[in-house]
Design an enzyme around this catalytic site. Sequence first.
Site: not given
Ligand code: NDP
Length: 453
Positions: A209, A90, A114, A165-166, A111, A126, A240
């Site tokens: 999250t 997962k 976690k 998603g991620d 993961q 993943k 997200n």
């Molecule tokens: P989204 O794609 O919804 O949002 C990602 C955000 O982070 C965007 O604002 C993006 O900007 C920014 N970002 C991504 N890559 C970079 C980078 N290299 N440098 C600067 N900014 C960056 O992703 P999520 O919100 O789902 O995920 C965010 C984090 O949370 C990740 O680390 C993910 O692994 C972690 N996570 C997510 C979960 C989930 O349920 N979604 C669960 C657990 C952890 P831009 O649009 O410009 O790329």
Amino acid sequence: MSAYVDELLAAVKAKNPAQPEFIQAVEEVAESLDVVMEKHPEYRAAKVLERIIEPERVILFRVPWVDDQSNVQVNRGFRIEMNSAIGPYKGGLRFHPSVNLGILKFLAFEQVFKNALTTLPMGGGKGGSDFDPKGKSDNEVMRFCQSFMSELQRHIGPNTDIPAGDIGVGGREIGFLFGQYKRLRNEFTGVLTGKGLNWGGSLIRPEATGYGAVYFAANMLETRKESLKGKTCLVSGSGNVAQYATEKILDMGGKVVTLSDSGGYIYDADGIDREKLAFIMDLKNVRRGRIKEYTDKYPNAVYASIDPTQDFNPLWNQKADCAFPSATQNEINEKDAQNLLNNGVYVVSEGANMPTTPEGVKLFLDKGILYGPGKAANAGGVAVSGLEMSQNSMRFSWSREEVDKKLQSIMKDIHTACVDAADRFGTPGNYVNGANIAGFIKVADAMMDQGIV
Ligand code: NDP
């Protein structure tokens, strides 16, 4: 560190030379586990950690698709099936140009621990692609997702491997992926989580999250008889996790003054209230715009671009009490961590995975602040994914209040498990050790029971 851990890390480095993020994640866990290995020679004899470090299976595949100009494009698809000792694989799918084998292995490795912490029966995995959804039309994203799933579908299933998603994979992408799975397999089943509410999704999954990271911060603050009320918070990202972390901070009486994307960040001294957050959600989720546009609508706020070659991120150099890094890995380096501490931040709850470099983590731990590492603090997302799987199996759905209550109780249990494990192994208050040890022991014991597999 013991000779055992030194040798183990030397072998990991030699075997995975081009995977710095994976090595970083393994180093942190191995250091935490040193004391556990000393007390449990049976784990060492059965080479449990050595086995956890090797994925059970890695799938790498070609993803060809045709863009709107009729050009053929070729991306790479991956799925890392890391560990299935306590349940089916997962973990999320990430679509981002930076995706490679090492980054996905680090994410899959994290993961495993976690998922064990959530108390739900889920193994770790993943996957993803170097495809960049940014700037693509909906039709291009759909064609890519269909091609990606045409291969992935033969490796996954509701009792085998359940992606979610991620970064770059939200409700739109999960919809396209699910549609193609259903078409090819002729079955309507809970093979993905994060689904739409009217076709098998769970209430609170999109929020989970971000909400979970804030609940975890509140749990940490409670150990000092404090709350988030009146606290100034820095949040990075605007996807997200960042959006729903902001919403829950507002619910709990805190104030959020920053958000960002990969281009830059906004600082709003007045605070990002519910109306401003609704603007961001529309900007990011519907119009797919850039955070820069925030200052057109709210001119009191300031926007500054983030120069990736600069040795610090100005977002982390603002006066605040709490920080919720919610963008990506290694977004807080040693200098950023020092800036956070200098600016009064004493609570860090990681919404993103491994957002702090080892040097930054060391500063937080040395200073004794309330530091919740991602594998504990952001486990709420996968926990509610686990609840989505249960609801799909029962063909039943819980109310928003029921799911939120379960999420809060899981986050509290994770917090308690971290505190207890850190205490038991002689490092009270160290949530990094607590999370690594508690997650590891659950998986290790299951592996011991199941023989050498
Ligand atoms: P989204 O794609 O919804 O949002 C990602 C955000 O982070 C965007 O604002 C993006 O900007 C920014 N970002 C991504 N890559 C970079 C980078 N290299 N440098 C600067 N900014 C960056 O992703 P999520 O919100 O789902 O995920 C965010 C984090 O949370 C990740 O680390 C993910 O692994 C972690 N996570 C997510 C979960 C989930 O349920 N979604 C669960 C657990 C952890 P831009 O649009 O410009 O790329």
